[in-house]
Design a protein around this motif. Structure first.
Motif, mmCIF file in Angstrom:
data_model
loop_
_atom_site.group_PDB
_atom_site.id
_atom_site.type_symbol
_atom_site.label_atom_id
_atom_site.label_comp_id
_atom_site.label_asym_id
_atom_site.label_seq_id
_atom_site.Cartn_x
_atom_site.Cartn_y
_atom_site.Cartn_z
ATOM 1 N N MET A 1 0.792 -0.996 0.065
ATOM 2 C CA MET A 1 0.112 0.008 -0.067
ATOM 3 C C MET A 1 1.026 1.166 -0.070
ATOM 4 N N ALA A 2 2.231 1.354 0.527
ATOM 5 C CA ALA A 2 2.945 2.207 0.582
ATOM 6 C C ALA A 2 3.318 2.824 -1.060
ATOM 7 N N ARG A 3 3.188 1.754 -1.759
ATOM 8 C CA ARG A 3 3.469 2.160 -3.093
ATOM 9 C C ARG A 3 2.243 2.706 -3.855
ATOM 10 N N LEU A 4 1.305 2.685 -3.222
ATOM 11 C CA LEU A 4 -0.010 3.452 -3.799
ATOM 12 C C LEU A 4 -0.215 4.859 -3.754
ATOM 13 N N PRO A 5 -0.877 5.635 -4.559
ATOM 14 C CA PRO A 5 -1.059 6.971 -4.001
ATOM 15 C C PRO A 5 -1.716 7.186 -2.895
ATOM 16 N N PRO A 6 -1.775 8.161 -2.287
ATOM 17 C CA PRO A 6 -2.331 8.478 -0.857
ATOM 18 C C PRO A 6 -4.095 8.387 -1.115
ATOM 19 N N MET A 7 -4.747 7.566 -0.421
ATOM 20 C CA MET A 7 -6.147 7.366 -0.925
ATOM 21 C C MET A 7 -7.191 7.510 0.290
ATOM 22 N N ASP A 8 -8.138 8.459 0.174
ATOM 23 C CA ASP A 8 -9.323 8.196 0.833
ATOM 24 C C ASP A 8 -10.120 6.990 0.340
ATOM 25 N N LEU A 9 -11.420 6.948 1.092
ATOM 26 C CA LEU A 9 -12.147 6.140 0.489
ATOM 27 C C LEU A 9 -12.700 6.221 -0.660
ATOM 28 N N TYR A 10 -12.891 7.290 -1.275
ATOM 29 C CA TYR A 10 -13.277 7.581 -2.720
ATOM 30 C C TYR A 10 -12.186 7.050 -3.665
ATOM 31 N N GLY A 11 -11.006 7.623 -3.207
ATOM 32 C CA GLY A 11 -9.617 7.275 -3.913
ATOM 33 C C GLY A 11 -9.478 5.824 -3.896
ATOM 34 N N THR B 1 -3.123 2.963 -15.985
ATOM 35 C CA THR B 1 -4.100 3.907 -16.144
ATOM 36 C C THR B 1 -4.306 4.778 -14.884
ATOM 37 N N LEU B 2 -3.859 4.328 -13.955
ATOM 38 C CA LEU B 2 -4.035 5.427 -12.718
ATOM 39 C C LEU B 2 -3.001 6.538 -12.970
ATOM 40 N N ALA B 3 -1.949 6.319 -13.557
ATOM 41 C CA ALA B 3 -0.931 7.242 -13.635
ATOM 42 C C ALA B 3 -1.652 8.145 -14.767
ATOM 43 N N ARG B 4 -2.376 7.760 -15.864
ATOM 44 C CA ARG B 4 -2.777 8.685 -16.934
ATOM 45 C C ARG B 4 -3.791 9.636 -16.314
ATOM 46 N N GLU C 1 -4.056 10.530 -12.911
ATOM 47 C CA GLU C 1 -3.528 11.426 -12.060
ATOM 48 C C GLU C 1 -3.140 12.600 -12.926
ATOM 49 N N ALA C 2 -2.211 12.220 -14.158
ATOM 50 C CA ALA C 2 -1.765 13.389 -14.983
ATOM 51 C C ALA C 2 -3.053 14.184 -15.401
ATOM 52 N N LEU C 3 -4.266 14.042 -15.383
ATOM 53 C CA LEU C 3 -5.377 14.978 -15.803
ATOM 54 C C LEU C 3 -5.905 15.820 -14.526
ATOM 55 N N PHE C 4 -5.229 15.430 -13.044
ATOM 56 C CA PHE C 4 -5.303 16.298 -11.943
ATOM 57 C C PHE C 4 -4.106 16.824 -11.327
ATOM 58 N N ASP C 5 -3.303 17.085 -12.029
ATOM 59 C CA ASP C 5 -2.087 17.792 -11.623
ATOM 60 C C ASP C 5 -1.389 16.569 -10.748
ATOM 61 N N GLY C 6 -1.328 15.638 -11.008
ATOM 62 C CA GLY C 6 -0.792 14.540 -10.235
ATOM 63 C C GLY C 6 -1.249 13.788 -9.169
ATOM 64 N N HIS C 7 -2.621 13.894 -8.939
ATOM 65 C CA HIS C 7 -3.178 13.309 -7.583
ATOM 66 C C HIS C 7 -4.692 12.668 -8.257
ATOM 67 N N LEU C 8 -4.980 11.872 -7.463
ATOM 68 C CA LEU C 8 -6.325 10.957 -7.994
ATOM 69 C C LEU C 8 -7.356 12.338 -7.618
ATOM 70 N N PRO C 9 -8.349 12.330 -8.400
ATOM 71 C CA PRO C 9 -9.542 13.255 -8.215
ATOM 72 C C PRO C 9 -10.312 13.109 -6.926
#
Length: 224
Positions: free
Chosen positions: A41-51, A70-73, A75-83
């Motif tokens: 999980m440490a290799r995943l982006p920071p995630m709340d429940l929605y993420g 796919t997640l990287a693409r 994140e690229a739409l949202f300045d490097g983070h999950l929306p």
């Protein structure tokens, strides 16, 4: 007592319980003395429940590698983070399609985002619900099934007694670890997992670790 010391104490207790409850797990545990069940999980982006739900929906029917691409693409739409839900609703769905999401997955994520944005679902309330009630709330959304919610319960809420009986990687791991001559059905996985309560999440992590070590991939749940 610090958070790290509490976690170390819990992990020691949980390992001891599982080792005594199941000789197969005892072998997996003893073979991995430095195993960290949260390392993947440490290799995943920071995630709340929605993420975490977004991560799980993206990963439906995909390999770990394809999910990460796919997640990287996204994140690229949202300045490097999950929306956030609001951010996802504000982007043209066609851009999510270009990032690699199917229209079905886009529909699922937008439906979930709308419910979180308009108050039909409250993340704080959801996070406090028992596992079965949270499962019922979220699986009412088309495209979100038990596997998706179970993964989010582990990733975002770190629930301690979750098993993913429909996960293909876990079923294969159970077959190998328990030397079965067949791929176990979900009911069989659940029956085996009964002896792991109340530490089914940790037991599942050990089995994923064993499976992905042999496959050369990082341990993470995968959809059937």
């Amino acid at each position: 007592m610090t958070e790290d010391s509490r976690r170390t104490k819990w992990l020691r207790q949980a390992r001891s319980y599982l080792r005594n409850a199941d000789p197969v797990l005892a072998r997996l545990i003893d073979d991995r003395p430095a195993f960290d069940p949260q390392a993947w999980m440490a290799r995943l982006p920071p995630m709340d429940l929605y993420g975490a739900l977004l991560f799980q929906v993206v990963g439906q029917q995909l390999s770990v590698a394809a999910t990460r691409r796919t997640l990287a693409r996204i994140e690229a739409l949202f300045d490097g983070h999950l929306p956030s839900p609001t951010e996802l609703l504000g982007v043209d769905p066609g851009r999510l399609r270009e990032a690699g999401l199917s229209w079905r997955k886009i529909s699922t994520l937008r439906d979930l985002a709308e419910r979180l944005s308009d108050g039909r679902l409250d993340p704080d309330v959801l996070s406090r619900l028992p596992d079965d009630e949270l499962m019922a709330q979220l699986t009412a959304i088309p495209g979100i099934g038990p596997w998706t919610v179970q993964g989010a319960l582990i990733i975002a809420l770190q629930r301690e007694d979750i098993v993913l009986p429909g996960d293909l990687a876990l079923r294969k791991a159970v077959r190998a670890a328990y030397q079965l001559e067949h791929l176990p059905a979900q009911e069989e996985v659940l029956a085996i997992a009964e002896k792991w309560r109340p530490y089914r999440s940790l037991a599942t992590s050990y089995l994923f670790s064993a499976a992905f070590e042999s496959a050369g991939e990082p341990a993470a749940p995968r959809d059937p």
